[in-house]
Design a protein around this motif. Structure first.
Motif, PDB file in Angstrom:
ATOM      1  N   GLN A   1       0.870  -1.182   0.000  1.00 43.57           N
ATOM      2  CA  GLN A   1       0.000   0.000   0.000  1.00 43.57           C
ATOM      3  C   GLN A   1       0.916   1.245   0.000  1.00 43.57           C
ATOM      4  OE1 GLN A   1      -3.414  -0.223  -0.063  1.00 43.57           O
ATOM      5  NE2 GLN A   1      -2.949  -2.406  -0.302  1.00 43.57           N
ATOM      6  N   PRO A   2       0.371   2.418  -0.405  1.00 46.25           N
ATOM      7  CA  PRO A   2       1.229   3.626  -0.397  1.00 46.25           C
ATOM      8  C   PRO A   2       1.909   3.892   0.954  1.00 46.25           C
ATOM      9  CG  PRO A   2      -0.786   4.073  -1.595  1.00 46.25           C
ATOM     10  CD  PRO A   2      -0.942   2.681  -1.015  1.00 46.25           C
ATOM     11  N   HIS A   3       1.239   3.591   2.100  1.00 45.66           N
ATOM     12  CA  HIS A   3       1.828   3.930   3.409  1.00 45.66           C
ATOM     13  C   HIS A   3       3.028   3.039   3.766  1.00 45.66           C
ATOM     14  CE1 HIS A   3      -0.766   0.586   4.676  1.00 45.66           C
ATOM     15  NE2 HIS A   3       0.075   0.437   5.680  1.00 45.66           N
ATOM     16  N   ASN A   4       3.079   1.782   3.241  1.00 48.08           N
ATOM     17  CA  ASN A   4       4.222   0.918   3.595  1.00 48.08           C
ATOM     18  C   ASN A   4       5.081   0.600   2.374  1.00 48.08           C
ATOM     19  OD1 ASN A   4       2.640  -0.881   2.190  1.00 48.08           O
ATOM     20  ND2 ASN A   4       2.792  -2.545   3.685  1.00 48.08           N
ATOM     21  N   PHE A   5       4.974   1.472   1.356  1.00 56.46           N
ATOM     22  CA  PHE A   5       5.699   1.240   0.104  1.00 56.46           C
ATOM     23  C   PHE A   5       7.214   1.328   0.340  1.00 56.46           C
ATOM     24  CE2 PHE A   5       6.774   1.831  -4.385  1.00 56.46           C
ATOM     25  CZ  PHE A   5       5.861   0.969  -4.973  1.00 56.46           C
ATOM     26  N   PRO A   6       7.992   0.481  -0.347  1.00 55.13           N
ATOM     27  CA  PRO A   6       9.455   0.514  -0.126  1.00 55.13           C
ATOM     28  C   PRO A   6      10.073   1.877  -0.480  1.00 55.13           C
ATOM     29  CG  PRO A   6       8.804  -1.398  -1.454  1.00 55.13           C
ATOM     30  CD  PRO A   6       7.594  -0.532  -1.334  1.00 55.13           C
ATOM     31  N   SER A   7      11.163   2.215   0.211  1.00 52.85           N
ATOM     32  CA  SER A   7      11.873   3.472  -0.095  1.00 52.85           C
ATOM     33  C   SER A   7      12.807   3.240  -1.286  1.00 52.85           C
ATOM     34  CB  SER A   7      12.666   3.933   1.121  1.00 52.85           C
ATOM     35  OG  SER A   7      13.558   2.909   1.539  1.00 52.85           O
ATOM     36  N   ILE A   8      12.949   4.270  -2.126  1.00 49.47           N
ATOM     37  CA  ILE A   8      13.699   4.134  -3.386  1.00 49.47           C
ATOM     38  C   ILE A   8      14.693   5.288  -3.520  1.00 49.47           C
ATOM     39  CG2 ILE A   8      13.484   4.065  -5.929  1.00 49.47           C
ATOM     40  CD1 ILE A   8      10.502   3.187  -5.431  1.00 49.47           C
ATOM     41  N   ALA A   9      15.920   4.965  -3.939  1.00 48.99           N
ATOM     42  CA  ALA A   9      16.894   6.011  -4.281  1.00 48.99           C
ATOM     43  C   ALA A   9      17.321   5.814  -5.728  1.00 48.99           C
ATOM     44  CB  ALA A   9      18.106   5.924  -3.370  1.00 48.99           C
ATOM     45  N   VAL A  10      17.396   6.919  -6.468  1.00 46.41           N
ATOM     46  CA  VAL A  10      17.958   6.891  -7.820  1.00 46.41           C
ATOM     47  C   VAL A  10      19.218   7.746  -7.760  1.00 46.41           C
ATOM     48  CG1 VAL A  10      17.570   7.405 -10.256  1.00 46.41           C
ATOM     49  CG2 VAL A  10      15.646   6.693  -8.817  1.00 46.41           C
ATOM     50  N   ILE A  11      20.375   7.115  -7.994  1.00 44.24           N
ATOM     51  CA  ILE A  11      21.640   7.842  -7.801  1.00 44.24           C
ATOM     52  C   ILE A  11      22.530   7.738  -9.034  1.00 44.24           C
ATOM     53  CG2 ILE A  11      21.605   7.615  -5.290  1.00 44.24           C
ATOM     54  CD1 ILE A  11      23.507   5.312  -5.418  1.00 44.24           C
ATOM     55  N   SER A  12      23.427   8.707  -9.162  1.00 39.69           N
ATOM     56  CA  SER A  12      24.373   8.731 -10.271  1.00 39.69           C
ATOM     57  C   SER A  12      25.591   9.529  -9.807  1.00 39.69           C
ATOM     58  CB  SER A  12      23.738   9.424 -11.487  1.00 39.69           C
ATOM     59  OG  SER A  12      24.732   9.673 -12.465  1.00 39.69           O
TER      60      SER A  12
ATOM     61  N   LYS B   1      15.933  14.118 -12.060  1.00 37.97           N
ATOM     62  CA  LYS B   1      14.927  14.850 -11.267  1.00 37.97           C
ATOM     63  C   LYS B   1      13.789  15.343 -12.171  1.00 37.97           C
ATOM     64  CE  LYS B   1      17.586  16.210  -7.215  1.00 37.97           C
ATOM     65  NZ  LYS B   1      18.383  17.220  -6.517  1.00 37.97           N
ATOM     66  N   GLU B   2      14.170  15.815 -13.381  1.00 36.42           N
ATOM     67  CA  GLU B   2      13.146  16.274 -14.330  1.00 36.42           C
ATOM     68  C   GLU B   2      12.248  15.109 -14.757  1.00 36.42           C
ATOM     69  OE1 GLU B   2      15.286  18.224 -17.505  1.00 36.42           O
ATOM     70  OE2 GLU B   2      16.224  19.587 -16.057  1.00 36.42           O
ATOM     71  N   GLN B   3      12.866  13.948 -15.006  1.00 38.87           N
ATOM     72  CA  GLN B   3      12.095  12.757 -15.402  1.00 38.87           C
ATOM     73  C   GLN B   3      11.074  12.401 -14.319  1.00 38.87           C
ATOM     74  OE1 GLN B   3      12.117  10.694 -18.085  1.00 38.87           O
ATOM     75  NE2 GLN B   3      13.717  11.750 -19.223  1.00 38.87           N
ATOM     76  N   LEU B   4      11.523  12.490 -13.057  1.00 33.55           N
ATOM     77  CA  LEU B   4      10.638  12.138 -11.938  1.00 33.55           C
ATOM     78  C   LEU B   4       9.440  13.089 -11.887  1.00 33.55           C
ATOM     79  CD1 LEU B   4       9.969  10.474  -9.408  1.00 33.55           C
ATOM     80  CD2 LEU B   4      11.510  11.926  -8.105  1.00 33.55           C
ATOM     81  N   GLN B   5       9.713  14.385 -12.101  1.00 30.96           N
ATOM     82  CA  GLN B   5       8.624  15.378 -12.062  1.00 30.96           C
ATOM     83  C   GLN B   5       7.576  15.128 -13.142  1.00 30.96           C
ATOM     84  OE1 GLN B   5      10.903  18.957 -12.315  1.00 30.96           O
ATOM     85  NE2 GLN B   5      11.010  19.241 -10.107  1.00 30.96           N
ATOM     86  N   HIS B   6       8.031  14.592 -14.298  1.00 27.65           N
ATOM     87  CA  HIS B   6       7.109  14.390 -15.422  1.00 27.65           C
ATOM     88  C   HIS B   6       6.475  13.003 -15.425  1.00 27.65           C
ATOM     89  CE1 HIS B   6       9.684  17.727 -17.274  1.00 27.65           C
ATOM     90  NE2 HIS B   6       8.521  18.242 -16.893  1.00 27.65           N
ATOM     91  N   SER B   7       6.796  12.201 -14.423  1.00 20.94           N
ATOM     92  CA  SER B   7       6.278  10.830 -14.395  1.00 20.94           C
ATOM     93  C   SER B   7       5.032  10.756 -13.513  1.00 20.94           C
ATOM     94  CB  SER B   7       7.366   9.883 -13.877  1.00 20.94           C
ATOM     95  OG  SER B   7       6.843   8.607 -13.725  1.00 20.94           O
ATOM     96  N   THR B   8       3.851  10.815 -14.147  1.00 17.51           N
ATOM     97  CA  THR B   8       2.595  10.864 -13.381  1.00 17.51           C
ATOM     98  C   THR B   8       2.387   9.603 -12.545  1.00 17.51           C
ATOM     99  OG1 THR B   8       1.553  10.142 -15.415  1.00 17.51           O
ATOM    100  CG2 THR B   8       1.335  12.460 -14.869  1.00 17.51           C
ATOM    101  N   GLN B   9       2.815   8.431 -13.082  1.00 11.74           N
ATOM    102  CA  GLN B   9       2.587   7.179 -12.355  1.00 11.74           C
ATOM    103  C   GLN B   9       3.373   7.118 -11.041  1.00 11.74           C
ATOM    104  OE1 GLN B   9       3.138   4.959 -16.161  1.00 11.74           O
ATOM    105  NE2 GLN B   9       2.111   3.344 -15.006  1.00 11.74           N
ATOM    106  N   LEU B  10       4.508   7.842 -11.007  1.00  7.31           N
ATOM    107  CA  LEU B  10       5.361   7.778  -9.806  1.00  7.31           C
ATOM    108  C   LEU B  10       5.017   8.862  -8.781  1.00  7.31           C
ATOM    109  CD1 LEU B  10       8.805   7.027 -11.493  1.00  7.31           C
ATOM    110  CD2 LEU B  10       7.322   5.408 -10.324  1.00  7.31           C
ATOM    111  N   GLN B  11       4.194   9.851  -9.191  1.00 10.12           N
ATOM    112  CA  GLN B  11       3.878  10.962  -8.281  1.00 10.12           C
ATOM    113  C   GLN B  11       3.243  10.477  -6.968  1.00 10.12           C
ATOM    114  OE1 GLN B  11       5.022  13.976  -8.687  1.00 10.12           O
ATOM    115  NE2 GLN B  11       5.841  13.334 -10.655  1.00 10.12           N
ATOM    116  N   VAL B  12       2.442   9.397  -7.051  1.00  6.85           N
ATOM    117  CA  VAL B  12       1.776   8.842  -5.858  1.00  6.85           C
ATOM    118  C   VAL B  12       2.798   8.492  -4.781  1.00  6.85           C
ATOM    119  CG1 VAL B  12       0.107   7.082  -5.102  1.00  6.85           C
ATOM    120  CG2 VAL B  12       0.236   7.724  -7.527  1.00  6.85           C
ATOM    121  N   TYR B  13       3.991   8.042  -5.253  1.00  2.00           N
ATOM    122  CA  TYR B  13       5.022   7.587  -4.305  1.00  2.00           C
ATOM    123  C   TYR B  13       6.144   8.621  -4.170  1.00  2.00           C
ATOM    124  CZ  TYR B  13       2.553   3.284  -5.484  1.00  2.00           C
ATOM    125  OH  TYR B  13       1.582   2.351  -5.707  1.00  2.00           O
ATOM    126  N   GLY B  14       5.838   9.869  -4.541  1.00  3.95           N
ATOM    127  CA  GLY B  14       6.867  10.926  -4.555  1.00  3.95           C
ATOM    128  C   GLY B  14       7.678  11.022  -3.279  1.00  3.95           C
TER     129      GLY B  14
END
Length: 635
Positions: free
Chosen positions: A512-523, A533-546
């Motif tokens: 569920q959104p409240h216990n969703f795993p934590s994610i890091a995208v690094i480079s 960061k721009e890709q993340l802002q434009h990704s509507t499907q990922l906004q729920v887990y922002g």
């Protein structure tokens, strides 16, 4: 001693390069740009003034706008108050003596605010950090002098390799139910060391827990005060809280990075404010301020009688402030004498309140990220030294390439591990990563000695998931682009989020959104981070887990962990140039942040010319974790 002469020369190079870079930044930037870079608060309002030590004026200021911008104004730093009317002329310098939230106190090198401060907008600029360099330089000069003396030079001779480290055999054995075998071995090494013990703590091995138990055991063993230091305020804060949790009387010198009530209550300032003698001090300060204000009412062009009256008022104010200083010194000494542990940054260990103190044992945490000259500041106060850290992770940041090349990037921790292998204990059990994620790093950096604790060895996001993937973009035409000094790879950035979106969709069936795993995208590349960061802002499907997804450089993630980590390798060119990906310590940090899933996305054709990456790709193949990006192209 030549050892310290060389370090002094390297430090001078570093200081000059740092100053040049700072001057260039200041001279070519506007107030707004400096504010964005965290070097300036503007505008500010003056909230309070009072006379302090040595008749200097302490001014409390507040930043009134742009309060969400991160900044570098810290306790102990030099700064300047300026007016927007004429910032080059209208300026007064001082030292920041307190910083918390959007307020700070700056002690100015004057006993009254100049007239120009009453009109126009005011700001505060960070000055070049001469204080830290002065402290490091003085420590190296003192170490060089002391090294010639038999008693004072004993520890110095061991740390510079002239003498072997020694151990007591008759020390009672330490055992603890909350520590594993290698952690207990580390505490026993610390207790039996006469001069030097080293705790080598790979990622996730509980180095902080071990150090806290060791400090507790040291205090029980010889009932002497221990100094615990680290290069960053964040590391000092963590240790301060954990030591206090163990019931120890801890005194934090300087200001914490995190302004929690809990931490603030452990600071020297806060303890002083609570002291029974402070009521009297406040009364005296108020009296001195009133006398000063009366004196200021006399204008400059007045007769002899007024001049004498004004002087008498100032003299009386100064006399009261001298009494205040004596009382404050008594309170400070009282608090320091009762503390079992004093915590500070490396430079903070020489703050005027504690400069005179000597300790039986000094503990330096995060020693793998500490500049050696800074380590000598606390070391010269010790008979015995404990170094803790991991020289297989990122070294300290060094501005001068020449100084780094000539040895400044080699830490004291690295040198001592080489010189005194008998002083080192490696913490062998890690509590973070699935054993597959851990495996490659353990083989390359830790002689395959790392073990995954049973609680994490096989943990997965869901039963059928794979803990690791190398997704190969070779042949996909994802070419890197180079602008100025940074490299980016737009197609790879887009692909990272395609892949992540597919994974997140899969995870939706399990969380569920409240216990969703934590994610890091690094480079490793800042330019690539911007694109990600721009890709993340434009990704509507990922906004729920922002709130669950963070994107940042590898360096900023040292010491952190997430359930899922994506690494965008960025480099893809026909010449197999990999730039600073060749610093494999940075990749060790990157590859050891993930708890349950690590996804590395890169071009094998570019990367595999370098043995570290060729071997990693081979490891991924052995683990059945190799995928081609072609499998996802139609996603």
């Amino acid at each position: 001693m030549d050892y310290f002469k060389k370090l002094l020369d390297l430090l001078k190079m570093e200081r000059e390069q740092d100053r040049r870079a700072y001057q260039q930044l200041i001279e070519t930037s506007t107030v707004a740009e400096r504010r964005t870079n965290g070097l300036t608060w503007y505008p500010i309002a003056i909230r309070d003034t009072e006379l302090g030590r040595g008749d200097y004026l302490t001014v409390e200021v507040e930043r009134t706008t742009h309060q969400d911008i991160p900044h570098q104004l810290r306790f102990g730093a030099s700064a300047v108050i300026f007016s927007n009317h004429d910032p080059r002329e209208n300026r007064v310098e001082g030292v920041i003596t307190f910083q918390g939230g959007n307020r700070l106190k700056i002690t100015l090198r004057t006993d009254e605010m100049p007239d120009w401060s009453r009109d126009g907008k005011l700001g505060i600029d960070l000055l070049f950090d001469d204080n830290s360099y002065d402290e490091m330089q003085n420590a190296l000069k003192l170490a060089s002098t002391l090294s010639e003396k038999p008693k004072e030079g004993h520890l110095i001779k061991i740390l510079t390799g002239e003498k072997p480290a020694t151990f007591e055999t008759a020390v009672p054995h330490f055992s603890s139910t909350i520590l594993n075998d290698s952690q207990q071995a580390a505490v026993n090494k610390i207790l039996s060391a006469n001069e030097l013990a080293i705790v080598h703590g790979p990622p996730g091995t509980g180095k902080t827990t071990t150090l806290v138990q060791a400090v507790k055991a040291l205090i029980q063993q010889d009932h002497k005060q221990v100094l615990v230091v680290a290069p960053s305020n964040t590391a000092v804060d963590l240790l301060t809280e954990k030591l206090s949790d163990e019931g120890l009387n801890v005194l934090r010198v300087g200001n914490p990075a995190r302004v929690s009530e809990r931490l603030m209550s452990l600071t020297l300032d806060s303890r002083m404010a609570e002291h029974s003698s402070m009521k009297e001090v406040k009364k005296m300060k108020k009296q001195a301020n009133e006398l000063r204000n009366m004196a200021h009412k006399y204008k400059r062009n007045f007769g002899k009688a007024e001049r004498e009256q004004r002087k008498a008022l100032f003299d009386e104010a100064h006399r009261i402030i001298k009494d205040v200083e004596k009382t404050e010194q008594y309170i400070t000494n009282d608090l320091l004498s009762r503390a079992q542990v004093i915590t500070a940054t490396l430079v903070g260990a020489n703050h005027y309140t504690v400069r005179h103190l000597r300790y039986h044992t000094v503990v330096i945490d995060e020693a793998g990220q500490a500049l050696e000259p800074a380590c000598w500041i606390p070391i010269l106060k010790a008979q015995k030294l404990v170094l803790a850290g991991d020289h297989c992770q990122l070294p300290p940041t060094i501005k001068s390439e020449e100084a780094a090349r000539n040895g400044l990037s080699t830490t004291l921790l690295e040198k001592c591990v080489q010189l005194h292998p008998g002083s080192v204990v490696l913490l062998e059990e890690q509590y973070r990563m699935h054993e597959t994620i851990m495996g490659y790093s353990s083989g390359v950096f830790y002689q395959n000695r790392l073990k995954a604790h049973a609680s994490v060895a096989a943990h997965l996001l869901f039963d059928t998931d794979c803990p690791m993937a190398f997704v190969d973009t070779a042949g996909c035409g994802f070419d890197e682009k180079t602008e100025a000094t940074s490299t980016s790879n737009p197609e790879e950035a887009a692909f990272v989020f395609k892949h992540l979106t597919q994974l997140v969709t899969e995870l939706g069936a399990h969380y569920q959104p409240h216990n969703f795993p934590s994610i890091a995208v690094i480079s490793p590349y800042r330019q690539q981070i911007q694109l990600l960061k721009e890709q993340l802002q434009h990704s509507t499907q990922l906004q729920v887990y922002g709130d669950k997804i963070s994107v940042n450089t590898i360096d900023s993630f040292q010491g952190q962990e997430r359930d899922i980590v994506y690494i965008s390798m960025t480099r893809s060119n026909s010449e197999s140039r990999i730039g600073f990906l060749s610093d494999i310590r940075r990749m060790n940090v990157a590859m050891t942040r993930a708890r349950k899933k690590l996804v590395v996305i890169g071009d094998s054709a570019t990367l595999s010319q370098f043995p570290f990456y060729a071997n990693f790709i081979a490891y991924a193949e052995q683990q059945n974790a190799y995928q081609s990006a072609w499998e996802f192209v139609d996603m």
